[in-house]
Motif scaffolding. Structure first.
Motif, PDB file in Angstrom:
ATOM      1  N   GLN A  40      36.263  42.641  39.711  1.00 32.45           N
ATOM      2  CA  GLN A  40      34.928  43.942  40.070  1.00 32.45           C
ATOM      3  C   GLN A  40      35.121  45.601  38.197  1.00 32.45           C
ATOM      4  O   GLN A  40      36.690  45.638  38.368  1.00 32.45           O
ATOM      5  N   HIS A  62      40.844  61.925  37.745  1.00 36.21           N
ATOM      6  CA  HIS A  62      41.984  61.178  38.736  1.00 36.21           C
ATOM      7  C   HIS A  62      42.921  60.595  38.175  1.00 36.21           C
ATOM      8  O   HIS A  62      44.464  60.838  38.401  1.00 36.21           O
ATOM      9  N   ASN A 243      45.170  50.728  45.417  1.00 32.50           N
ATOM     10  CA  ASN A 243      44.051  51.222  45.836  1.00 32.50           C
ATOM     11  C   ASN A 243      43.074  50.572  45.043  1.00 32.50           C
ATOM     12  O   ASN A 243      42.351  49.991  45.102  1.00 32.50           O
ATOM     13  N   ALA A 247      41.816  47.536  46.747  1.00 35.21           N
ATOM     14  CA  ALA A 247      40.656  48.275  48.025  1.00 35.21           C
ATOM     15  C   ALA A 247      39.277  47.887  47.299  1.00 35.21           C
ATOM     16  O   ALA A 247      38.317  48.155  47.555  1.00 35.21           O
ATOM     17  N   PHE A 248      39.374  48.498  45.409  1.00 33.27           N
ATOM     18  CA  PHE A 248      38.243  48.665  44.748  1.00 33.27           C
ATOM     19  C   PHE A 248      38.281  47.313  44.386  1.00 33.27           C
ATOM     20  O   PHE A 248      37.195  47.424  43.159  1.00 33.27           O
TER      21      PHE A 248
ATOM     22  N   ASN B 189      39.673  53.502  51.719  1.00 30.31           N
ATOM     23  CA  ASN B 189      40.629  52.223  51.208  1.00 30.31           C
ATOM     24  C   ASN B 189      41.575  51.514  52.297  1.00 30.31           C
ATOM     25  O   ASN B 189      41.837  50.530  51.875  1.00 30.31           O
ATOM     26  N   GLU B 223      24.438  52.610  43.506  1.00 28.36           N
ATOM     27  CA  GLU B 223      25.292  53.644  43.464  1.00 28.36           C
ATOM     28  C   GLU B 223      25.056  54.510  43.077  1.00 28.36           C
ATOM     29  O   GLU B 223      25.779  56.517  43.213  1.00 28.36           O
ATOM     30  N   LYS B 367      31.075  43.862  47.751  1.00 32.73           N
ATOM     31  CA  LYS B 367      31.436  44.581  46.765  1.00 32.73           C
ATOM     32  C   LYS B 367      31.447  45.754  46.420  1.00 32.73           C
ATOM     33  O   LYS B 367      30.947  45.885  45.806  1.00 32.73           O
ATOM     34  N   MET B 368      30.177  45.973  47.108  1.00 28.83           N
ATOM     35  CA  MET B 368      29.507  47.226  47.690  1.00 28.83           C
ATOM     36  C   MET B 368      30.344  47.847  47.744  1.00 28.83           C
ATOM     37  O   MET B 368      30.744  49.166  47.407  1.00 28.83           O
ATOM     38  N   ASN B 370      33.140  47.848  48.164  1.00 30.35           N
ATOM     39  CA  ASN B 370      34.275  48.249  47.047  1.00 30.35           C
ATOM     40  C   ASN B 370      34.490  49.171  45.949  1.00 30.35           C
ATOM     41  O   ASN B 370      35.558  50.507  45.920  1.00 30.35           O
ATOM     42  N   ASP B 371      32.766  49.643  45.321  1.00 31.36           N
ATOM     43  CA  ASP B 371      32.515  50.301  44.754  1.00 31.36           C
ATOM     44  C   ASP B 371      32.310  51.582  45.596  1.00 31.36           C
ATOM     45  O   ASP B 371      33.160  52.594  44.943  1.00 31.36           O
ATOM     46  N   LYS B 373      34.550  52.641  48.093  1.00 35.70           N
ATOM     47  CA  LYS B 373      35.798  53.166  48.339  1.00 35.70           C
ATOM     48  C   LYS B 373      36.270  53.708  46.670  1.00 35.70           C
ATOM     49  O   LYS B 373      37.169  54.799  46.515  1.00 35.70           O
ATOM     50  N   ALA B 374      36.131  52.883  45.557  1.00 34.59           N
ATOM     51  CA  ALA B 374      36.770  53.697  44.477  1.00 34.59           C
ATOM     52  C   ALA B 374      35.650  55.029  44.382  1.00 34.59           C
ATOM     53  O   ALA B 374      36.356  55.894  43.906  1.00 34.59           O
ATOM     54  N   GLN B 377      36.675  58.065  46.479  1.00 32.69           N
ATOM     55  CA  GLN B 377      38.700  58.071  45.831  1.00 32.69           C
ATOM     56  C   GLN B 377      38.518  59.021  44.889  1.00 32.69           C
ATOM     57  O   GLN B 377      38.643  60.025  44.455  1.00 32.69           O
ATOM     58  N   GLN B 378      37.449  59.221  44.198  1.00 32.18           N
ATOM     59  CA  GLN B 378      37.320  60.153  43.068  1.00 32.18           C
ATOM     60  C   GLN B 378      35.958  61.404  43.181  1.00 32.18           C
ATOM     61  O   GLN B 378      36.491  61.878  41.805  1.00 32.18           O
ATOM     62  N   THR B 379      35.794  61.338  44.361  1.00 34.69           N
ATOM     63  CA  THR B 379      34.562  62.691  44.296  1.00 34.69           C
ATOM     64  C   THR B 379      35.612  62.908  45.370  1.00 34.69           C
ATOM     65  O   THR B 379      35.159  64.099  45.841  1.00 34.69           O
TER      66      THR B 379
END
Lengths: 287, 381
Positions: A40, A62, A243, A247-248, B189, B223, B367-368, B370-371, B373-374, B377-379
């Protein structure tokens, strides 16, 4: 004679690394087609190369925080491991008592304990209800910080894991310094600190460099210790990479991060090579 | 999708001869059984030993006892090592309109089979108990696989400290703010239970239509709708246990067992097993929240399009979805019944009364997720 090993290295290391570099630069053909089919959020070009993936990863605050955390934990670990292993190695070199033999046995024990178990033990030991905090509480220090799930715990774990190798290297390096040299220095009236500084230290440079560089490279790529004992964010690059990779489902970004770690490791490796070259040059001059 | 088709095409080319030989072997075996005036159906399952135990020692013997003349041949692949070749074999057989030698499949390959169009649609099934299954669970498999057991994320709490657990998501969020440091969830994740909590909070800010699209497909444009929920999760940081989100479902269970947490989202089957083995003390209780409930997941059964004896086969499927067999899933593997608990016996109703999981609320598509989780982790941390 040299060809088969070279071929193995070329096929099993050179080729995947080449493919990974091509993928980070946006090329999804050939060996990268399967990973590119499932991944992705990729940056793909069909002609030339693109640095979009690098710009995305390095532009992510990050990831930058993770990178700095990695650099700091690595530096702290290197310094502490070198100091600790020097101290233990020196003690073993200069003292041959029952206690020194026990210390030398104890210092290599972490080598035989799986990293997963060690990480979990460290986490429990420094947790909010762990041994250290309880002890500090009973001694009257009620505000002792909880170290579990912090970068400090990660650094403690990395030091714990790396000290045995350091001790083994340092003590073997120090043991190879002839007794005659030490005794000659002492006979000429040099104090013990002076003997260490002027005889043992210069003769033990290469093991010190090996310990520092190998520890650094190990910590840069480590995963288990930071994964189990570290904070949610920022954490070391090893955890971040895992990750992004699984995971991502962003393998391209993970490979870009691997490239960054690789560059850091190359920097450390250069120091190692430089030290070795310098030492062999000196050896050829003196002999 | 393309990757799967490609994989199947390659597999078909490689395994067509194998499939033919399998068809021959199956055919002759069938002939033998016919002489005994009975019908044999072949079940393939993959997974861990608890799955094997469920089929081999519980569902199958009990079914054969009550249905004289029907024999169930059980093929088991531990940890799914045979899944690849079995998928190829079924793919080849269905394309060639042959019997694949397998009539019912349980395992990770089922969803792949369903999406690749190798399965008999559930709408053609003649098992009345299928109507008792939550129809939402059929959407992610395009109506081509039968959910037969599930596990849901539930709320575990320490009854020594929590006398009246929250009943709704809002109640839980209020509790978290009122009891700082006594709740956390594992990073999304690193495990499904923490993921479910994060998704549930974010879902409470989404419109039903947006959420549905996220469950059923991959729509990155939507998203931006997550922002409000993720910001809210970020604002909860200061109430979390040490402000940390441990890695892995098991890490949270450990903190619960040590009494460091008073409340946390956990997997139903994992926590029920832990309660049974004593890893979690009897002071830990489970409950489900509503508005919205935590998400869950199902394990599916597949009937290949060219399976034999479909009438007898669906009799077996019907048995698997009966309260008797569903009870075994609960007892043997601490699983979740796939049918609405209101059809279950009183003991199960009691066991799950607090969990009240008459529905397994579906989670985002892979896929949704996975995004998601990403972005978490960022926010959030």
């Amino acid at each position: 004679m040299v060809l088969p090993p070279v071929a193995v290295v070329a096929v099993f290391i050179g080729f995947p690394v080449g493919a990974a570099i091509a993928y980070t630069l946006g090329r999804a053909g050939g060996p990268n087609s399967t990973v590119a089919l499932l991944a992705q959020r990729q940056h793909i070009v069909h002609h030339g190369v693109t640095t979009a993936a690098y710009r995305e990863v390095l532009g992510n605050p990050h990831v930058r925080a993770d990178l700095w955390a990695t650099v700091w934990v690595t530096l702290v670990t290197i310094v502490v491991v070198v100091l600790l292993s020097w101290a233990i190695g020196l003690y073993l070199r200069l003292s041959d008592t029952r206690i020194s033999r026990i210390v030398s046995a104890l210092s290599v024990i972490p080598l035989f304990i799986p990293v997963v178990i060690a990480s979990y033990a460290i986490l429990t030991f420094y947790a909010s209800q762990g041994f250290i905090k309880t002890l500090a509480y009973h001694l009257g220090w009620h505000s002792f910080p909880t170290l579990g799930y912090t970068l400090t715990a990660v650094a403690i774990g990395e030091i714990w894991v790396n000290v045995p190798f350091g001790v083994l290297m340092m003590s073997s390096g120090l043991n190879s310094v002839p007794n005659a040299l030490i005794e000659a220095a002492r006979d000429s009236g040099a104090s013990l600190p002076r003997t260490v500084r002027s005889v043992l230290l210069p003769m033990n440079v290469i093991p010190t460099v090996i310990v520092a560089t190998f520890t650094g490279i190990y910590v840069l790529g480590s995963f288990t210790v930071p994964y189990l004992t570290g904070p949610s964010a920022p954490n070391l690059m090893g955890v971040s990479m895992a990750n992004f990779f699984s995971a991502f489902n962003q393998p391209q970004q993970a490979e870009v991060m691997a490239m960054i770690v690789f560059v850091l490791a190359v920097g450390i490796g250069t120091i190692y090579v430089w030290a070795n070259v310098r030492a062999s040059k000196r050896a050829s001059i003196t002999s | 999708m393309k990757a799967r088709l490609l994989a199947i095409t390659v597999a078909v080319l490689v395994f067509v001869p194998a499939a033919y030989s399998a068809v021959d072997a199956g055919g002759s075996m069938h002939a033998v059984k016919k002489a005994n005036a009975g019908t044999t159906i072949v079940v393939y399952a993959s997974g861990d030993v608890n799955v094997q135990n469920l089929w081999q020692n519980n569902i199958i013997p009990n079914f054969e006892k009550t249905n004289k003349g029907i024999y169930v041949k059980f093929v088991f692949s531990e940890h799914g090592t045979q899944d690849g070749t079995t998928l190829a074999r079924i793919g080849a057989a269905v394309k060639g309109r042959h019997w694949p030698g397998i009539d019912l499949v349980d395992g990770g390959l089922v969803t792949t089979m369903a999406l690749a169009g190798l399965d008999q649609p559930v709408s053609k099934a003649t098992a009345p108990n299928i109507k008792r299954v939550n129809p939402d669970l059929l959407v992610p498999v395009k109506g081509a696989a039968i959910p037969y057991r599930g596990s849901s994320v539930v709320l575990a709490y320490d009854s020594n400290h929590v006398k009246s657990p929250p009943k709704t998501l809002q109640g839980l969020l209020d509790w978290i703010k009122a009891n700082p440091g006594k709740f956390t969830y594992n990073s999304p994740n690193s495990g499904g239970s923490g993921y479910s909590f994060a998704e549930t909070v974010v879902d409470s800010f989404l419109s039903p239509s947006v959420e549905k699209q996220m469950v059923n497909g991959y729509v990155p444009d939507l998203e931006s709708n997550w922002k409000q929920g993720l910001d809210y999760l970020h604002s909860l940081n200061k109430y979390m246990f040490q402000g940390v989100y441990p890695n892995g479902n098991a890490a949270v269970l450990n903190l619960l067992a040590q009494g460091q947490l008073w409340m946390a989202p956990v997997w139903s089957d994992q926590s029920l097993s832990a309660l049974k083995s004593g890893q979690l003390g009897s002071n830990i209780k489970l409950t489900q929240i509503s508005n919205p409930s935590f998400t869950g997941g199902a394990a599916y059964l597949a009937v290949p399009k060219t399976a034999k004896h479909k009438k007898v086969l669906y009799k077996f499927v019907n048995y698997i979805l009966s309260p008797t067999a569903q009870q075994m899933i609960v007892d043997v593997m601490s699983g979740f019944p796939a049918i609405d608990v209101k059809y279950m016996g009183d003991s199960i109703k009691q066991k799950f009364q607090d969990v009240s999981a008459n529905t397994l609320r579906p989670t985002y598509s892979t896929k949704m997720g996975n995004d998601f989780k990403a972005q978490w982790q960022q926010t959030v941390p």
